[in-house]
Design a protein around this motif. Sequence first.
Motif, PDB file in Angstrom:
ATOM      1  N   LEU A 134       0.839  -1.215   0.000  1.00 59.02           N
ATOM      2  CA  LEU A 134       0.000   0.000   0.000  1.00 59.02           C
ATOM      3  C   LEU A 134       0.868   1.258   0.000  1.00 59.02           C
ATOM      4  O   LEU A 134       0.621   2.194  -0.759  1.00 59.02           O
ATOM      5  CB  LEU A 134      -0.894   0.032   1.243  1.00 59.02           C
ATOM      6  CG  LEU A 134      -2.169  -0.794   1.245  1.00 59.02           C
ATOM      7  CD1 LEU A 134      -2.846  -0.697   2.601  1.00 59.02           C
ATOM      8  CD2 LEU A 134      -3.131  -0.338   0.164  1.00 59.02           C
ATOM      9  N   THR A 135       1.886   1.259   0.856  1.00 57.55           N
ATOM     10  CA  THR A 135       2.746   2.446   0.971  1.00 57.55           C
ATOM     11  C   THR A 135       3.501   2.700  -0.324  1.00 57.55           C
ATOM     12  O   THR A 135       3.574   3.843  -0.794  1.00 57.55           O
ATOM     13  CB  THR A 135       3.758   2.281   2.121  1.00 57.55           C
ATOM     14  OG1 THR A 135       3.063   1.805   3.259  1.00 57.55           O
ATOM     15  CG2 THR A 135       4.441   3.574   2.458  1.00 57.55           C
ATOM     16  N   LEU A 136       4.073   1.634  -0.881  1.00 57.82           N
ATOM     17  CA  LEU A 136       4.853   1.814  -2.113  1.00 57.82           C
ATOM     18  C   LEU A 136       3.951   2.254  -3.264  1.00 57.82           C
ATOM     19  O   LEU A 136       4.348   3.064  -4.101  1.00 57.82           O
ATOM     20  CB  LEU A 136       5.593   0.526  -2.466  1.00 57.82           C
ATOM     21  CG  LEU A 136       6.695   0.114  -1.484  1.00 57.82           C
ATOM     22  CD1 LEU A 136       7.234  -1.251  -1.833  1.00 57.82           C
ATOM     23  CD2 LEU A 136       7.816   1.139  -1.476  1.00 57.82           C
ATOM     24  N   GLY A 143       5.111   1.111  -9.561  1.00 55.00           N
ATOM     25  CA  GLY A 143       4.285   0.230 -10.379  1.00 55.00           C
ATOM     26  C   GLY A 143       4.265  -1.172  -9.779  1.00 55.00           C
ATOM     27  O   GLY A 143       5.105  -1.512  -8.936  1.00 55.00           O
ATOM     28  N   THR A 144       3.319  -1.967 -10.240  1.00 53.70           N
ATOM     29  CA  THR A 144       3.162  -3.331  -9.709  1.00 53.70           C
ATOM     30  C   THR A 144       4.438  -4.162  -9.918  1.00 53.70           C
ATOM     31  O   THR A 144       4.867  -4.893  -9.023  1.00 53.70           O
ATOM     32  CB  THR A 144       1.972  -4.022 -10.405  1.00 53.70           C
ATOM     33  OG1 THR A 144       0.848  -3.153 -10.311  1.00 53.70           O
ATOM     34  CG2 THR A 144       1.636  -5.337  -9.769  1.00 53.70           C
ATOM     35  N   GLU A 145       5.046  -4.011 -11.113  1.00 58.50           N
ATOM     36  CA  GLU A 145       6.252  -4.802 -11.418  1.00 58.50           C
ATOM     37  C   GLU A 145       7.409  -4.415 -10.488  1.00 58.50           C
ATOM     38  O   GLU A 145       8.158  -5.286 -10.043  1.00 58.50           O
ATOM     39  CB  GLU A 145       6.678  -4.614 -12.877  1.00 58.50           C
ATOM     40  CG  GLU A 145       6.049  -5.619 -13.833  1.00 58.50           C
ATOM     41  CD  GLU A 145       4.593  -5.314 -14.121  1.00 58.50           C
ATOM     42  OE1 GLU A 145       4.191  -4.136 -13.914  1.00 58.50           O
ATOM     43  OE2 GLU A 145       3.841  -6.202 -14.535  1.00 58.50           O
ATOM     44  N   GLU A 146       7.525  -3.113 -10.238  1.00 57.17           N
ATOM     45  CA  GLU A 146       8.608  -2.634  -9.369  1.00 57.17           C
ATOM     46  C   GLU A 146       8.453  -3.200  -7.956  1.00 57.17           C
ATOM     47  O   GLU A 146       9.422  -3.657  -7.346  1.00 57.17           O
ATOM     48  CB  GLU A 146       8.548  -1.107  -9.281  1.00 57.17           C
ATOM     49  CG  GLU A 146       9.534  -0.382 -10.161  1.00 57.17           C
ATOM     50  CD  GLU A 146       9.441   1.112  -9.952  1.00 57.17           C
ATOM     51  OE1 GLU A 146      10.491   1.742  -9.793  1.00 57.17           O
ATOM     52  OE2 GLU A 146       8.307   1.661  -9.962  1.00 57.17           O
ATOM     53  N   ALA A 149       9.257  -6.862  -7.890  1.00 59.62           N
ATOM     54  CA  ALA A 149      10.710  -7.107  -7.910  1.00 59.62           C
ATOM     55  C   ALA A 149      11.298  -6.886  -6.527  1.00 59.62           C
ATOM     56  O   ALA A 149      12.197  -7.609  -6.100  1.00 59.62           O
ATOM     57  CB  ALA A 149      11.370  -6.192  -8.933  1.00 59.62           C
ATOM     58  N   MET A 150      10.778  -5.875  -5.815  1.00 56.28           N
ATOM     59  CA  MET A 150      11.304  -5.596  -4.484  1.00 56.28           C
ATOM     60  C   MET A 150      10.946  -6.697  -3.491  1.00 56.28           C
ATOM     61  O   MET A 150      11.774  -7.125  -2.700  1.00 56.28           O
ATOM     62  CB  MET A 150      10.785  -4.268  -3.968  1.00 56.28           C
ATOM     63  CG  MET A 150      11.557  -3.783  -2.769  1.00 56.28           C
ATOM     64  SD  MET A 150      10.732  -2.475  -1.899  1.00 56.28           S
ATOM     65  CE  MET A 150      10.098  -3.358  -0.514  1.00 56.28           C
ATOM     66  N   LEU A 151       9.695  -7.158  -3.544  1.00 60.03           N
ATOM     67  CA  LEU A 151       9.249  -8.190  -2.602  1.00 60.03           C
ATOM     68  C   LEU A 151       9.715  -9.582  -3.019  1.00 60.03           C
ATOM     69  O   LEU A 151       9.609 -10.521  -2.242  1.00 60.03           O
ATOM     70  CB  LEU A 151       7.720  -8.193  -2.490  1.00 60.03           C
ATOM     71  CG  LEU A 151       7.034  -6.938  -1.968  1.00 60.03           C
ATOM     72  CD1 LEU A 151       5.539  -7.162  -1.877  1.00 60.03           C
ATOM     73  CD2 LEU A 151       7.567  -6.546  -0.604  1.00 60.03           C
ATOM     74  N   GLY A 152      10.192  -9.706  -4.259  1.00 62.70           N
ATOM     75  CA  GLY A 152      10.624 -11.011  -4.743  1.00 62.70           C
ATOM     76  C   GLY A 152       9.458 -11.942  -4.989  1.00 62.70           C
ATOM     77  O   GLY A 152       9.515 -13.123  -4.648  1.00 62.70           O
ATOM     78  N   CYS A 153       8.366 -11.401  -5.527  1.00 61.38           N
ATOM     79  CA  CYS A 153       7.194 -12.243  -5.815  1.00 61.38           C
ATOM     80  C   CYS A 153       6.639 -11.876  -7.193  1.00 61.38           C
ATOM     81  O   CYS A 153       7.156 -10.981  -7.863  1.00 61.38           O
ATOM     82  CB  CYS A 153       6.126 -12.057  -4.731  1.00 61.38           C
ATOM     83  SG  CYS A 153       5.478 -10.393  -4.640  1.00 61.38           S
ATOM     84  N   VAL A 158       1.325  -9.161  -5.866  1.00 60.38           N
ATOM     85  CA  VAL A 158       1.215  -7.763  -5.418  1.00 60.38           C
ATOM     86  C   VAL A 158      -0.231  -7.293  -5.584  1.00 60.38           C
ATOM     87  O   VAL A 158      -0.791  -6.625  -4.705  1.00 60.38           O
ATOM     88  CB  VAL A 158       2.182  -6.868  -6.225  1.00 60.38           C
ATOM     89  CG1 VAL A 158       1.980  -5.406  -5.902  1.00 60.38           C
ATOM     90  CG2 VAL A 158       3.617  -7.271  -5.952  1.00 60.38           C
ATOM     91  N   ARG A 159      -0.840  -7.651  -6.705  1.00 51.73           N
ATOM     92  CA  ARG A 159      -2.241  -7.265  -6.943  1.00 51.73           C
ATOM     93  C   ARG A 159      -3.157  -7.871  -5.889  1.00 51.73           C
ATOM     94  O   ARG A 159      -4.077  -7.215  -5.398  1.00 51.73           O
ATOM     95  CB  ARG A 159      -2.681  -7.711  -8.336  1.00 51.73           C
ATOM     96  CG  ARG A 159      -2.042  -6.935  -9.445  1.00 51.73           C
ATOM     97  CD  ARG A 159      -2.861  -7.011 -10.723  1.00 51.73           C
ATOM     98  NE  ARG A 159      -2.474  -5.945 -11.619  1.00 51.73           N
ATOM     99  CZ  ARG A 159      -1.542  -6.061 -12.551  1.00 51.73           C
ATOM    100  NH1 ARG A 159      -0.925  -7.211 -12.712  1.00 51.73           N
ATOM    101  NH2 ARG A 159      -1.227  -5.037 -13.319  1.00 51.73           N
TER     102      ARG A 159
END
Lengths: 191, 164
Positions: A134-136, A143-146, A149-153, A158-159
């Motif tokens: 939510l914060t990001l 974006g969702t892809e970014e 990539a950060m969460l490694g999933c 993310v959606r």
Amino acid sequence: MSMDENSWIERVLQGDAAAFENLVCRYQARLVAFLWNLLGSGEDARDAAQDVFIHAYSRLGRFDRSRSFRNWLFTIAYNRGIDLLRRKRLFHRYGQRQARGGAAAVHAAPEGIEESAIWQPALRKVTPQERSVLTLKYNEDWGTEEIAAMLGCAPATVRVHLLNARRKLKKELAASGFVPGVKTVSAEEIP
Amino acid sequence: MNCAWFEVFSRIPLPGLRLRLCRWHVGRCVRCREESDRSDPPLGLLVVPDLLPAGLDLWPGVRKGIDGIRPQPGGMDAAPSPLRRSWRWATAAAVLLLALLAGFWTLFLRRDMPLRNGPAAAPPEAQVRLCSAKIADRPARVFQVQSRSPDRAIFWIVRDNSRS
């Protein structure tokens, strides 16, 4: 990554530690807000943000400069935040066990979440991963892809986090009769 | 508003299955994708950096912390992603499981296995049998236990109260 950041990093790597102040000034508020949302405590967020900067400084030589410094910094912050929450949860469980065993209870709120006018209690219903997403998404406009990539999933995960968080918050706010509005934070509330 | 399928999937009590089904559904449902891409913030609940006061200054603390530290050269990207971290945990769990299996095999299974390349196992020797016994001139019950060692047998003689 901006030219400024690149030159600051270059200067830091050449031994000019003071150049790191520019990076701290640029990201400190965003990092504190991110960690505050993740940890639920302003004091913990401030301490964690400080640790994140120190960690980033010590590892700056390993940072791949073809990538985004912002993403790298937030990845460190996310990992640090999740570690802190895990430790707090263990500490809380230990406190509960001690209390059950008759020893003096260790007082700690679940996950160390503070009672605060700033941090809305409705966010308790949302998992740390969902709070990060939510914060990001809404504070940092990632974006969702970014974020994935950060969460490694996967982006779909993310959606799912976003949809779940919105669903839970809507339900919680409807139950508590919360009136939406913008919060302002006074200087006294920052530890 | 989320679609009905997402609502159904998100109520599944098993977290792993719930996430898989939700992910599968969101990957295909246009409505859910649009809903997740909506950019309106969740009702001003989050702590926003713009609202933090200008007095926030982490630099003195950071400066104290980095005093005497030199940035480490070489390598790449020091921040391990949660994915890599989970791989580490999985590897550690696999190694632990292997060690446990090896220990179990050594302690319990290996003992019972015949030696393949060693000398052939000796054929069982003539066993001792105790057919009857008496305690105080009265017939008693005999229990015989043959140990693994061929030269050792254990007898347990109990007074038989049933044949009075």
